[in-house]
Design a protein around this motif. Structure first.
Motif, PDB file in Angstrom:
ATOM      1  N   ALA A   1     -10.753  55.043  29.260  1.00  0.00           N
ATOM      2  CA  ALA A   1     -11.568  53.873  29.595  1.00  0.00           C
ATOM      3  C   ALA A   1     -11.086  52.694  28.768  1.00  0.00           C
ATOM      4  O   ALA A   1     -10.809  52.833  27.577  1.00  0.00           O
ATOM      5  CB  ALA A   1     -13.039  54.151  29.309  1.00  0.00           C
ATOM      6  N   GLN A   2     -10.971  51.548  29.416  1.00  0.00           N
ATOM      7  CA  GLN A   2     -10.526  50.333  28.731  1.00  0.00           C
ATOM      8  C   GLN A   2     -11.432  49.180  29.114  1.00  0.00           C
ATOM      9  O   GLN A   2     -11.846  49.055  30.267  1.00  0.00           O
ATOM     10  CB  GLN A   2      -9.076  50.017  29.116  1.00  0.00           C
ATOM     11  N   TRP A   3     -11.770  48.331  28.129  1.00  0.00           N
ATOM     12  CA  TRP A   3     -12.665  47.202  28.340  1.00  0.00           C
ATOM     13  C   TRP A   3     -11.861  45.935  28.627  1.00  0.00           C
ATOM     14  O   TRP A   3     -10.822  45.692  28.020  1.00  0.00           O
ATOM     15  CB  TRP A   3     -13.518  46.963  27.100  1.00  0.00           C
ATOM     16  N   PHE A   4     -12.390  45.113  29.558  1.00  0.00           N
ATOM     17  CA  PHE A   4     -11.797  43.812  29.879  1.00  0.00           C
ATOM     18  C   PHE A   4     -12.919  42.788  30.009  1.00  0.00           C
ATOM     19  O   PHE A   4     -13.976  43.099  30.556  1.00  0.00           O
ATOM     20  CB  PHE A   4     -11.017  43.869  31.197  1.00  0.00           C
TER      21      PHE A   4
ATOM     22  N   LEU B   1     -12.534  49.671  32.943  1.00  0.00           N
ATOM     23  CA  LEU B   1     -11.576  50.265  33.872  1.00  0.00           C
ATOM     24  C   LEU B   1     -11.415  51.735  33.500  1.00  0.00           C
ATOM     25  O   LEU B   1     -11.037  52.054  32.365  1.00  0.00           O
ATOM     26  CB  LEU B   1     -10.226  49.548  33.795  1.00  0.00           C
ATOM     27  N   LEU B   2     -11.749  52.613  34.427  1.00  0.00           N
ATOM     28  CA  LEU B   2     -11.586  54.052  34.221  1.00  0.00           C
ATOM     29  C   LEU B   2     -10.236  54.486  34.779  1.00  0.00           C
ATOM     30  O   LEU B   2      -9.859  54.086  35.889  1.00  0.00           O
ATOM     31  CB  LEU B   2     -12.713  54.819  34.916  1.00  0.00           C
ATOM     32  N   MET B   3      -9.519  55.321  34.026  1.00  0.00           N
ATOM     33  CA  MET B   3      -8.174  55.744  34.428  1.00  0.00           C
ATOM     34  C   MET B   3      -7.988  57.233  34.173  1.00  0.00           C
ATOM     35  O   MET B   3      -8.618  57.816  33.288  1.00  0.00           O
ATOM     36  CB  MET B   3      -7.121  54.970  33.622  1.00  0.00           C
ATOM     37  N   GLU B   4      -7.098  57.837  34.949  1.00  0.00           N
ATOM     38  CA  GLU B   4      -6.633  59.185  34.648  1.00  0.00           C
ATOM     39  C   GLU B   4      -5.777  59.133  33.382  1.00  0.00           C
ATOM     40  O   GLU B   4      -5.408  58.060  32.907  1.00  0.00           O
ATOM     41  CB  GLU B   4      -5.814  59.730  35.821  1.00  0.00           C
TER      42      GLU B   4
ATOM     43  N   GLY C   1     -22.569  56.097  30.532  1.00  0.00           N
ATOM     44  CA  GLY C   1     -23.759  55.839  29.738  1.00  0.00           C
ATOM     45  C   GLY C   1     -23.501  56.032  28.246  1.00  0.00           C
ATOM     46  O   GLY C   1     -23.948  55.226  27.418  1.00  0.00           O
ATOM     47  N   ASP C   2     -22.757  57.080  27.904  1.00  0.00           N
ATOM     48  CA  ASP C   2     -22.403  57.307  26.496  1.00  0.00           C
ATOM     49  C   ASP C   2     -21.552  56.155  25.957  1.00  0.00           C
ATOM     50  O   ASP C   2     -21.746  55.709  24.820  1.00  0.00           O
ATOM     51  CB  ASP C   2     -21.641  58.625  26.350  1.00  0.00           C
ATOM     52  N   LEU C   3     -20.609  55.673  26.773  1.00  0.00           N
ATOM     53  CA  LEU C   3     -19.779  54.537  26.359  1.00  0.00           C
ATOM     54  C   LEU C   3     -20.642  53.304  26.069  1.00  0.00           C
ATOM     55  O   LEU C   3     -20.430  52.595  25.078  1.00  0.00           O
ATOM     56  CB  LEU C   3     -18.759  54.194  27.445  1.00  0.00           C
ATOM     57  N   LEU C   4     -21.625  53.059  26.934  1.00  0.00           N
ATOM     58  CA  LEU C   4     -22.470  51.879  26.760  1.00  0.00           C
ATOM     59  C   LEU C   4     -23.385  52.032  25.544  1.00  0.00           C
ATOM     60  O   LEU C   4     -23.651  51.049  24.842  1.00  0.00           O
ATOM     61  CB  LEU C   4     -23.299  51.630  28.021  1.00  0.00           C
TER      62      LEU C   4
END
Length: 384
Positions: free
Chosen positions: A3-6, A55-58, A135-138
Motif C-alpha cells: 500500500a502506498q499513499w498519494f 494505492l493497493l498493489m500486488e 481499516g488497520d492502515l487508517l
C-alpha cells in the motif's frame, strides 16, 4: 500486498488508477471524476478536503485497488452529520478536526469504497478481508498523525462484518431509492400505484404542461458551454437560497463533460425557448445517481418532474435497475421511492468519546428503524 499513499491523483496517474479499478463502471470510482475534483479546485487548497489516496498493489507492484480518503477540517459536504460530535470534543477541550473520511466527496451515494479490479461491482463478500486491512492502515495513520477519527461513509451493509472484532462504531440512516421491477414504460409503472396515488402523479405531471413548461434530457457529451453555465447558475441558486455557496466549481462540471460525458445526463426545463431549471445526474449500466438541481424560476411541481419523473423515465429507457436521487426527502415516497438504510462506520481514537458516540449511534438507530417502518407504509403502490 503493498500500500502506498498519494496526496494528488496525478501522482498515481490515469493509467495506473484505471488498471487498479478494473472494469467497474461506477462513476465515482473513475480517475476522471477525482481528477476533475482536484483540477477544478473543488478539493485541496483551502477547501478543507485534503486528498490522501491509498494505492493497493500486488507484491510485483501491479495495481489492484484505490482507496479514496481525505483529511477534513470541517464536516461539510459529507451528508453523514457529526456536528454534535465535534461540539462535544470542543466542550471538553479536545480537537475533533482534523479527521479522516473514507468517502467520495459531495456524493451521498452508497457503493464500494475500495475501487478494485478484484471486485468491479463492489458486491463480493470476499472483499471483507481487504476492508479490514485498509481499516488497520487508517487506524495506524490516525494514531501517527494524532487525528481524532476515521469515518467510512455510505458503505454497503455487509462491510460492517469486516470490523466486528474492532472498536468501530456502526451508524445507520434512511434514504429513498427507486427500483425497476420489470416496468415496461412510465404508464406501466404508474399502473402499479393505487388509483388515488396514480391520479395524483398524473396530475403533477400535467401541471407542468399546463404551465407552459417542457423538458429535455441531454447526455453530457452533447452539452454546450451555454448548457453547463446555465446549469451552474441553477446549482448555485439552490445553495444561495440557504445563504450558502455550492461546494463544486464551474470548472468541475466543465471537466466532466469532456472526460465523463457518456455517464452524465442533464435534464433541462424550458419555458418556451428559455431554460428555467436543470438537474444533473450520473449513471452506469445499472443505476442512475441524481446529484445536483436548481431553478431560476419557481414552478409548481417542477422539482418532482425534473428530479424524479424524468429520472425514472430515463431508467426505463436505458434499462437501468435502480435510481438513487440523493439524500433525505420524504416527498420522494409519493413518487415511488422506497426507504432504504444507508450505512457508515466510525473509528474514534479516544475511548471515552468512542463509548459516548457508540451510545448515541445505538439510540439513533432505534429512531431510524422506526422511521423506516413508518415511511414504508406510505408508499403509493397497490397492496398485493
Amino acid at each position: 500486498m503493498k500500500a502506498q499513499w498519494f496526496n494528488e491523483v496525478h501522482q498515481i496517474g490515469e493509467e495506473k488508477w484505471q488498471q487498479a479499478i478494473g472494469d467497474t463502471g461506477y462513476p465515482f470510482a473513475q480517475y476522471a471524476f477525482h481528477a476533475a475534483l482536484e483540477d477544478s479546485g473543488s478539493v485541496g487548497g483551502k477547501t478543507g478536503w485534503y486528498p490522501e489516496y491509498i494505492l493497493l498493489m500486488e507484491d510485483d507492484e501491479t495495481p489492484i485497488g484505490i482507496v479514496p480518503t481525505y483529511l477534513k477540517t470541517h464536516s461539510q459536504g459529507e451528508f453523514v452529520f457529526d456536528w454534535s460530535w465535534a461540539d462535544a470534543y470542543q466542550r471538553y477541550g479536545y480537537n475533533y478536526f482534523p479527521k479522516r473520511v473514507w468517502a467520495v466527496p459531495f456524493s451521498p451515494v452508497t457503493g464500494p469504497r475500495i475501487f478494485t479490479t478484484l471486485d468491479p461491482d463492489g458486491k463480493s463478500d470476499e472483499m471483507l478481508g481487504l476492508y479490514a486491512v485498509v481499516g488497520d492502515l487508517l487506524t495506524q495513520r490516525t494514531q501517527q498523525q494524532k487525528t481524532s477519527s476515521w469515518h467510512l461513509l455510505f458503505t454497503k451493509e455487509h462491510i460492517r462484518a469486516a470490523f466486528e472484532d474492532e472498536p468501530v462504531l456502526a451508524r445507520v440512516s434512511c434514504q429513498f431509492h427507486w427500483f425497476n421491477k420489470h416496468y415496461r414504460d412510465m404508464e406501466h409503472y404508474l399502473s402499479h400505484f393505487s388509483s388515488r396515488k396514480r391520479k395524483s402523479a398524473r396530475k403533477e405531471r400535467q401541471k407542468i404542461v399546463q404551465q407552459g413548461i417542457h423538458l429535455e434530457r441531454k447526455l453530457g457529451n452533447t452539452l454546450s458551454q451555454t448548457d453547463v453555465e446555465f446549469f451552474y447558475i441553477c446549482y448555485q441558486s439552490t445553495y444561495a437560497k440557504r445563504g450558502q455557496r455550492g461546494y463544486l466549481t464551474l470548472a468541475f462540471f466543465e471537466h466532466l463533460i469532456d472526460s465523463m460525458g457518456d455517464q452524465i445526463v442533464l435534464v433541462l426545463a424550458y419555458r418556451e425557448a428559455s431554460p428555467i431549471a436543470a438537474s444533473w445526474c450520473f449513471f452506469d449500466d445499472h443505476s442512475l445517481y441524481g446529484r445536483y438541481w436548481g431553478c431560476i424560476e419557481e414552478v409548481d411541481c417542477l422539482h418532482f418532474e425534473a428530479c424524479y419523473y424524468q429520472g425514472i423515465e430515463f431508467c426505463l429507457e436505458k434499462g437501468l435497475q435502480h435510481f438513487d436521487p440523493g439524500t433525505q426527502g420524504e416527498h420522494k415516497i409519493a413518487r415511488g421511492f422506497e426507504p432504504v438504510f444507508s450505512h457508515s462506520l466510525h473509528y474514534i481514537e479516544n475511548e471515552g468519546f468512542r463509548e459516548a458516540i457508540g451510545a448515541f449511534c445505538r439510540e439513533e438507530a432505534e429512531s431510524v428503524i422506526l422511521y423506516y417502518k413508518e415511511t414504508a407504509n406510505l408508499l403509493p403502490f397497490k397492496e398485493n
